[in-house]
Design a protein around this motif. Structure first.
Motif, PDB file in Angstrom:
ATOM      1  N   ARG A  12       0.831  -1.210   0.000  1.00  0.00           N
ATOM      2  CA  ARG A  12       0.000   0.000   0.000  1.00  0.00           C
ATOM      3  C   ARG A  12       0.865   1.259   0.000  1.00  0.00           C
ATOM      4  O   ARG A  12       0.577   2.212  -0.717  1.00  0.00           O
ATOM      5  CB  ARG A  12      -0.907   0.029   1.226  1.00  0.00           C
ATOM      6  CG  ARG A  12      -2.066  -0.903   1.154  1.00  0.00           C
ATOM      7  CD  ARG A  12      -2.787  -0.934   2.507  1.00  0.00           C
ATOM      8  NE  ARG A  12      -3.845  -1.904   2.503  1.00  0.00           N
ATOM      9  CZ  ARG A  12      -5.124  -1.608   2.309  1.00  0.00           C
ATOM     10  NH1 ARG A  12      -5.507  -0.363   2.159  1.00  0.00           N
ATOM     11  NH2 ARG A  12      -6.036  -2.556   2.309  1.00  0.00           N
ATOM     12  N   THR A  54      -3.993   4.303   5.113  1.00  0.00           N
ATOM     13  CA  THR A  54      -4.397   2.984   5.612  1.00  0.00           C
ATOM     14  C   THR A  54      -3.176   2.137   5.972  1.00  0.00           C
ATOM     15  O   THR A  54      -3.237   1.343   6.902  1.00  0.00           O
ATOM     16  CB  THR A  54      -5.286   2.233   4.601  1.00  0.00           C
ATOM     17  OG1 THR A  54      -4.601   2.108   3.370  1.00  0.00           O
ATOM     18  CG2 THR A  54      -6.611   2.941   4.412  1.00  0.00           C
ATOM     19  N   CYS A  60      -7.963  -0.745   7.466  1.00  0.00           N
ATOM     20  CA  CYS A  60      -8.671  -0.435   6.231  1.00  0.00           C
ATOM     21  C   CYS A  60     -10.170  -0.601   6.483  1.00  0.00           C
ATOM     22  O   CYS A  60     -10.628  -1.717   6.762  1.00  0.00           O
ATOM     23  CB  CYS A  60      -8.220  -1.362   5.111  1.00  0.00           C
ATOM     24  SG  CYS A  60      -9.094  -1.088   3.561  1.00  0.00           S
ATOM     25  N   PRO A  61     -10.941   0.482   6.416  1.00  0.00           N
ATOM     26  CA  PRO A  61     -12.389   0.379   6.646  1.00  0.00           C
ATOM     27  C   PRO A  61     -13.081  -0.578   5.677  1.00  0.00           C
ATOM     28  O   PRO A  61     -14.002  -1.297   6.070  1.00  0.00           O
ATOM     29  CB  PRO A  61     -12.893   1.806   6.455  1.00  0.00           C
ATOM     30  CG  PRO A  61     -11.707   2.679   6.628  1.00  0.00           C
ATOM     31  CD  PRO A  61     -10.526   1.864   6.186  1.00  0.00           C
ATOM     32  N   LEU A  62     -12.638  -0.612   4.426  1.00  0.00           N
ATOM     33  CA  LEU A  62     -13.243  -1.515   3.456  1.00  0.00           C
ATOM     34  C   LEU A  62     -12.984  -2.979   3.828  1.00  0.00           C
ATOM     35  O   LEU A  62     -13.865  -3.820   3.691  1.00  0.00           O
ATOM     36  CB  LEU A  62     -12.716  -1.223   2.049  1.00  0.00           C
ATOM     37  CG  LEU A  62     -13.342  -2.023   0.913  1.00  0.00           C
ATOM     38  CD1 LEU A  62     -14.854  -1.773   0.861  1.00  0.00           C
ATOM     39  CD2 LEU A  62     -12.700  -1.652  -0.398  1.00  0.00           C
ATOM     40  N   TYR A  63     -11.779  -3.274   4.320  1.00  0.00           N
ATOM     41  CA  TYR A  63     -11.488  -4.628   4.793  1.00  0.00           C
ATOM     42  C   TYR A  63     -12.436  -5.012   5.926  1.00  0.00           C
ATOM     43  O   TYR A  63     -12.891  -6.132   6.001  1.00  0.00           O
ATOM     44  CB  TYR A  63     -10.049  -4.716   5.295  1.00  0.00           C
ATOM     45  CG  TYR A  63      -9.010  -5.002   4.244  1.00  0.00           C
ATOM     46  CD1 TYR A  63      -9.278  -4.881   2.878  1.00  0.00           C
ATOM     47  CD2 TYR A  63      -7.734  -5.393   4.610  1.00  0.00           C
ATOM     48  CE1 TYR A  63      -8.304  -5.140   1.931  1.00  0.00           C
ATOM     49  CE2 TYR A  63      -6.763  -5.663   3.671  1.00  0.00           C
ATOM     50  CZ  TYR A  63      -7.052  -5.534   2.343  1.00  0.00           C
ATOM     51  OH  TYR A  63      -6.090  -5.804   1.407  1.00  0.00           O
ATOM     52  N   ARG A  64     -12.712  -4.077   6.795  1.00  0.00           N
ATOM     53  CA  ARG A  64     -13.616  -4.366   7.918  1.00  0.00           C
ATOM     54  C   ARG A  64     -15.019  -4.712   7.422  1.00  0.00           C
ATOM     55  O   ARG A  64     -15.632  -5.663   7.901  1.00  0.00           O
ATOM     56  CB  ARG A  64     -13.679  -3.168   8.858  1.00  0.00           C
ATOM     57  CG  ARG A  64     -14.600  -3.364  10.012  1.00  0.00           C
ATOM     58  CD  ARG A  64     -13.920  -3.031  11.269  1.00  0.00           C
ATOM     59  NE  ARG A  64     -14.706  -3.455  12.399  1.00  0.00           N
ATOM     60  CZ  ARG A  64     -14.721  -2.821  13.527  1.00  0.00           C
ATOM     61  NH1 ARG A  64     -13.986  -1.751  13.689  1.00  0.00           N
ATOM     62  NH2 ARG A  64     -15.423  -3.285  14.526  1.00  0.00           N
ATOM     63  N   VAL A  65     -15.516  -3.933   6.473  1.00  0.00           N
ATOM     64  CA  VAL A  65     -16.851  -4.175   5.921  1.00  0.00           C
ATOM     65  C   VAL A  65     -16.899  -5.545   5.231  1.00  0.00           C
ATOM     66  O   VAL A  65     -17.890  -6.273   5.365  1.00  0.00           O
ATOM     67  CB  VAL A  65     -17.244  -3.049   4.936  1.00  0.00           C
ATOM     68  CG1 VAL A  65     -18.491  -3.407   4.167  1.00  0.00           C
ATOM     69  CG2 VAL A  65     -17.416  -1.736   5.670  1.00  0.00           C
ATOM     70  N   LEU A  66     -15.837  -5.874   4.499  1.00  0.00           N
ATOM     71  CA  LEU A  66     -15.813  -7.130   3.756  1.00  0.00           C
ATOM     72  C   LEU A  66     -15.351  -8.327   4.594  1.00  0.00           C
ATOM     73  O   LEU A  66     -15.359  -9.469   4.117  1.00  0.00           O
ATOM     74  CB  LEU A  66     -14.896  -6.988   2.535  1.00  0.00           C
ATOM     75  CG  LEU A  66     -15.321  -5.950   1.501  1.00  0.00           C
ATOM     76  CD1 LEU A  66     -14.284  -5.815   0.408  1.00  0.00           C
ATOM     77  CD2 LEU A  66     -16.682  -6.297   0.927  1.00  0.00           C
TER      78      LEU A  66
END
Length: 74
Positions: A12, A54, A60-66
């Motif tokens: 990243r 991140t 990573c907020p997207l990792y948390r959602v997924l």
């Protein structure tokens, strides 16, 4: 509460730095709308800043959602 592992963080950070540099490097005029002065020159900069943020926060907020986790569970 981190969900970004070491290899993921390094990738990243590297991708973020490259994306930030893209609009400002020599020869960027061949990149079309991403070239400095084009209408979207800021897009890779913003994505690069998010990638670096991140990586620095190890979250990573997207990792948390997924439900993705690339780091070891302590």
């Amino acid at each position: 509460m981190s969900n970004v592992g070491t290899v993921d963080r390094l990738l990243r950070a590297l991708v973020g730095l490259v994306l930030i540099a893209v609009p400002f490097i020599g020869g960027a005029e061949q990149l079309g709308s991403f070239a400095y002065g084009g209408s979207l020159w800021w897009l890779p900069v913003v994505v690069g800043l998010v990638a670096i943020a991140t990586a620095a926060m190890r979250f990573c907020p997207l990792y948390r959602v997924l439900g993705i986790r690339t780091c070891r569970i302590n």
